[in-house]
Scaffold this motif. Structure first.
Motif, short mmCIF file in Angstrom:
data_model
loop_
_atom_site.label_atom_id
_atom_site.label_comp_id
_atom_site.label_asym_id
_atom_site.label_seq_id
_atom_site.Cartn_x
_atom_site.Cartn_y
_atom_site.Cartn_z
N LYS A 277 -48.71 7.03 -11.04
CA LYS A 277 -48.37 8.42 -10.06
C LYS A 277 -46.74 7.90 -9.74
N ALA A 278 -46.09 8.95 -9.20
CA ALA A 278 -44.72 8.62 -8.93
C ALA A 278 -44.44 7.71 -7.86
N LYS A 279 -45.52 7.56 -6.80
CA LYS A 279 -45.09 6.61 -5.70
C LYS A 279 -45.43 5.20 -6.43
N GLU A 280 -46.31 5.01 -7.37
CA GLU A 280 -46.44 3.88 -7.92
C GLU A 280 -45.32 3.36 -8.78
N ARG A 281 -44.66 4.62 -9.56
CA ARG A 281 -43.45 4.10 -10.25
C ARG A 281 -42.33 3.71 -9.40
N GLU A 282 -42.36 4.22 -8.11
CA GLU A 282 -41.27 3.62 -7.19
C GLU A 282 -41.66 2.27 -6.66
N VAL A 283 -42.79 1.85 -6.58
CA VAL A 283 -43.08 0.80 -6.14
C VAL A 283 -42.41 -0.27 -7.20
N VAL A 284 -42.55 0.11 -8.61
CA VAL A 284 -42.30 -0.87 -9.51
C VAL A 284 -40.59 -0.67 -9.68
N ASN A 285 -39.90 0.24 -9.47
CA ASN A 285 -38.70 0.48 -9.53
C ASN A 285 -37.97 -0.27 -8.54
N LEU A 286 -38.54 -0.31 -7.36
CA LEU A 286 -37.92 -1.06 -6.00
C LEU A 286 -38.33 -2.45 -6.13
N VAL A 287 -39.30 -2.92 -6.57
CA VAL A 287 -39.63 -4.45 -6.56
C VAL A 287 -38.49 -4.87 -7.66
N THR A 288 -38.63 -4.26 -8.95
CA THR A 288 -37.63 -4.76 -10.09
C THR A 288 -36.12 -4.68 -9.68
N SER A 289 -35.85 -3.68 -8.79
CA SER A 289 -34.45 -3.49 -8.53
C SER A 289 -33.94 -4.70 -7.52
N GLN A 290 -34.86 -5.08 -6.62
CA GLN A 290 -34.73 -5.93 -5.57
C GLN A 290 -34.47 -7.21 -6.22
N ILE A 291 -35.51 -7.66 -7.20
CA ILE A 291 -35.47 -9.10 -7.86
C ILE A 291 -34.19 -9.16 -8.79
N ASN A 292 -33.89 -7.99 -9.36
CA ASN A 292 -32.77 -8.13 -10.04
C ASN A 292 -31.32 -7.90 -9.34
N GLY A 293 -31.37 -7.86 -8.17
CA GLY A 293 -30.36 -7.79 -7.26
C GLY A 293 -29.26 -6.44 -7.62
N CYS A 294 -30.06 -5.31 -7.89
CA CYS A 294 -29.03 -4.21 -8.17
C CYS A 294 -28.85 -3.33 -7.09
N ARG A 295 -27.93 -3.42 -6.25
CA ARG A 295 -27.51 -2.61 -5.16
C ARG A 295 -27.52 -1.06 -5.68
N TYR A 296 -27.19 -0.61 -6.63
CA TYR A 296 -27.30 0.87 -7.15
C TYR A 296 -28.69 1.25 -7.17
N CYS A 297 -29.37 0.51 -7.74
CA CYS A 297 -30.86 1.10 -8.06
C CYS A 297 -31.84 0.77 -6.65
N GLN A 298 -31.32 -0.22 -5.94
CA GLN A 298 -32.04 -0.19 -4.68
C GLN A 298 -31.99 0.98 -3.72
N SER A 299 -30.63 1.40 -3.96
CA SER A 299 -30.27 2.45 -2.97
C SER A 299 -30.98 3.68 -3.48
N ALA A 300 -30.65 4.00 -4.87
CA ALA A 300 -31.24 5.19 -5.37
C ALA A 300 -32.70 5.36 -5.13
N HIS A 301 -33.37 4.11 -5.16
CA HIS A 301 -34.83 4.19 -5.46
C HIS A 301 -35.51 4.11 -3.94
N THR A 302 -34.62 3.77 -3.06
CA THR A 302 -34.77 3.94 -1.63
C THR A 302 -34.78 5.58 -0.96
N ALA A 303 -33.69 6.12 -1.61
CA ALA A 303 -33.94 7.47 -1.71
C ALA A 303 -35.02 8.33 -2.23
N ILE A 304 -35.52 8.06 -3.32
CA ILE A 304 -36.47 8.74 -4.13
C ILE A 304 -37.78 8.21 -3.68
N GLY A 305 -37.75 6.87 -3.03
CA GLY A 305 -39.12 6.45 -2.36
C GLY A 305 -39.34 7.29 -1.32
N LYS A 306 -38.36 7.79 -0.36
CA LYS A 306 -38.41 8.30 0.74
C LYS A 306 -38.83 9.88 0.44
#
Length: 182
Positions: free
Chosen positions: A58-87
């Motif tokens: 589901k979309a919410k589950e994909r956002e979990v994967v996106n947020l976790v991955t982006s955090q571990i990889n230190g990508c500030r752009y994707c952390q920010s984009a997926h914070t907005a999409i997560g909301k």
């Protein structure tokens, strides 16, 4: 050092201009990450096809994967984009911070997904038996496992592109966390 720039619509091929126009009409702007992909003739279309593929998650589950991955990889752009999409997908600010840390105490199924994803990313696909067992016990199956890896792969591509090019973040900037993963 090389200065990485994001191309404008007039600086990309006709096929990428059409994609820009479609993005503009659908989401109201062309995110810098997508525009940067357009420096390559086929990368933007290829990436959007991967990102928009049908998924068992589901979309919410994909956002979990996106947020976790982006955090571990230190990508500030994707952390920010997926914070907005997560909301947009119903997560609170506090839940997003927790998910970025590889946990979701507010939902046991998402917690298993976050923990599993963190282990997959941190260990390059070699999650522990405990993480795999918890993932399956939470109700996920092997089809879901494949989709988690597909989303991780999608996000690693974007994380690496931004980590290399460091173009401007055109989303509200997500708060920095003290550690990449707890």
């Amino acid at each position: 050092m090389k200065d990485f720039t994001v191309p404008t619509r007039n600086e990309v091929s006709a096929s990428n201009q059409a994609i820009f126009d479609n993005l503009q009409s659908k989401i109201g702007f062309v995110p810098n990450l997508y525009a940067y992909y357009a420096k390559n003739e086929t990368a933007l279309g290829d990436y959007l096809t991967l990102q928009n593929r049908k998924s068992t998650l589901k979309a919410k589950e994909r956002e979990v994967v996106n947020l976790v991955t982006s955090q571990i990889n230190g990508c500030r752009y994707c952390q920010s984009a997926h914070t907005a999409i997560g909301k947009m997908n119903g997560f609170t600010d506090e839940e997003i911070i927790e998910v970025r840390q590889g946990q979701a105490s507010f939902d046991s199924k998402l917690n298993a997904l976050a923990t599993f994803t963190a282990e997959v990313v941190e260990n390059r696909g070699k999650a522990s038996n405990d993480a795999k067992e918890a993932f399956f016990a939470a109700g996920y199956d092997e089809s879901n496992l494949i989709d988690v890896v597909m989303v991780v792969g999608d996000k690693i591509i974007s994380n690496y592109i931004h980590n290399l090019a460091q173009f401007d973040i055109d989303f509200p900037v997500a708060p920095e966390l003290e550690t990449a993963h707890v």
